[in-house]
Design a protein around this motif. Structure first.
Motif: not given
Length: 455
Positions: A167-171, A173-179, A386-388
């Motif tokens: 779950d920490r890995l998924k979060q 990855v999420y936190n590197r997205l712009p939304y 991040g992703f941007v």
């Protein structure tokens, strides 16, 4: 004889039923209810919330609501989390972060029945961290630095090894997205108070649970919280769990400020008589309060209690040491009860981001403008935005521009860890604390707030 036994049997059954249940009582208004969610929940208005009592509730020294009693409620409002939004936007995250406001309306009793419940809205919920005072250690400055490094190493290793790493890995990855989707984290806790007297009917007594053997302690795990350890009460020595009656902060509290705490559950003597009843009052003072300052210097807070007043009794002097406290941030206690923010890893993240930022500049004539070069650009951009930043790197812009974006991210990491103001220490009203108390013989302290409290 048979007739006498038939008369005795209903009496014995009635006595057993009376002994095997909690009493019917009325909880007074203002009784603290510390609750905690048992799962991740979507962040939205109208979301049902199920939470459990973190600690049992006592009235007149009798258990009326055991630990893990369920409370149900609903998210009634979402408030803007402005400070988190600003920090996220600086890193390329445009998620409109919120703080949920929850209204708890029902208590689910052990027999499955529900009880209407009234309290104020629960706000500013966050995961609970249990600060635990370590045993006294020998050594000076170098020993302290070693202990700080050990604490940081535990936290770093726990990220990759401790349960929940998927779950920490998924979060991450999420936190590197712009939304990305928001959620109410598992373990989010609030402390609410009963808004009016609450009648609790008699309930079956909770089953006696055998004490399980202590699990194997791994390197990355913290010491066992003091509140969960079995108390070792000697003559005149007690381990007391209490709720703070006053909010405390390293920013606003001052030395000499009088504070109070209410004993949360009774303390028993070896012969099972009550040594300290639930509802007794601890009175003490703040002994040191130092605000957080620039360059990562955290706030410091010291307080202790010097007087214990039993309900309807005379004050008696005590000597206390803070051995445990709940908080919405990771705190560190020393063996003298001094509270500071937990040491933070100030090197790993800035160095890692700086290495990623340098990747676009690490080229030779074989790289050219091929896939290898674009991959380095993507890594460098991700370090900053991040992703941007990765998309910008893959768009084919100059490696110098992408490296600049990456170094921007590394500079932010250095700023937050080395230059920005350190974390302040705050304990809201009804914070659960654990103190080790020893009776002492001296003049009874004065409760006048204008007078400083001394030993």
């Amino acid at each position: 004889m048979t007739f006498r036994r038939s008369l005795l049997l209903p009496f014995l059954l009635t006595s057993c039923a009376a002994l095997c249940q909690t009493p019917s009582v009325t909880l007074p208004a203002g009784t603290p209810f510390p609750v905690q969610t048992d799962d991740h929940l979507p962040m939205r208005v109208g979301q049902p919330v199920r939470a459990e009592l973190i600690y049992p509730v006592y009235v007149d020294n009798q258990l009326v609501l055991p630990k893990h009693t369920i409370l149900s409620g609903t998210v009634i409002k979402l408030r803007s989390d402005r400070s988190r939004r600003i920090r996220a936007r600086l890193g390329g995250d445009l998620t409109p972060f919120h703080i949920p406001v929850v209204s708890f309306t029902q208590i689910i009793l052990s027999d499955g029945s529900t009880l209407p419940f009234s309290s104020g809205p629960a706000t500013d919920g966050s995961p609970i961290y249990r600060a635990v005072a370590p045993p006294p250690t020998k050594g000076g400055f170098f020993r302290q630095q070693f202990d700080n490094g050990l604490s940081i190493a535990r936290d770093d290793i726990a990220i990759f090894i401790a349960p929940g790493r998927g779950d920490r890995l998924k979060q991450f990855v999420y936190n590197r997205l712009p939304y990305h989707p928001e959620r109410i984290e598992k373990g989010t806790a609030w402390t609410i108070e009963t808004g009016a007297p609450l009648d609790i009917p008699a309930q079956p007594a909770p089953p006696v649970v055998a004490i399980a053997p202590a699990p194997k302690h791994h390197f990355w795990q913290k010491p066992i919280p003091a509140a969960e350890a079995p108390p070792d009460n000697g003559p005149g020595m007690w381990t007391i769990q209490a709720y703070l009656a006053n909010p405390l902060s390293s920013e606003t509290s001052t030395a000499g400020q009088v504070i109070k705490a209410t004993v949360a559950q009774p303390i028993y003597n070896p012969d099972h008589t009550i040594a300290i009843p639930q509802g007794a009052t601890l009175v003490g003072a703040v002994t040191r309060a130092k605000p957080a300052r620039r360059f990562g210097r955290t706030g410091t807070l010291n307080f202790s209690f010097r007087q214990l007043t039993l309900p309807g009794g005379e004050p008696q002097n005590v000597e206390t040491t803070l051995t445990g406290a709940d908080s919405d941030q990771a705190l560190a206690l020393n063996s003298e009860g001094q509270v500071k923010s937990k040491p933070q890893d100030k090197l790993s993240v800035p160095i890692f981001l700086a290495l990623l930022a340098s990747r676009p500049l690490d080229r030779d004539h074989h790289d050219g403008g091929g896939d290898n070069g674009l991959g380095k650009n993507a890594a460098g951009g991700a370090a900053g935005l991040g992703f941007v930043g990765s998309i910008i790197g893959l768009s084919g812009v100059s490696p110098n521009v992408v490296a600049g974006i990456g170094y921007y991210g590394a500079a932010l990491a250095v700023y937050y860890r080395w230059i920005a103001r350190g974390k302040k220490i705050t304990f809201p009203r009804d914070t659960r604390i654990v103190v080790q108390t020893v009776a002492r013989h001296s003049e009874v302290m004065h409760a006048d707030p204008s007078r400083a409290i001394h030993r």
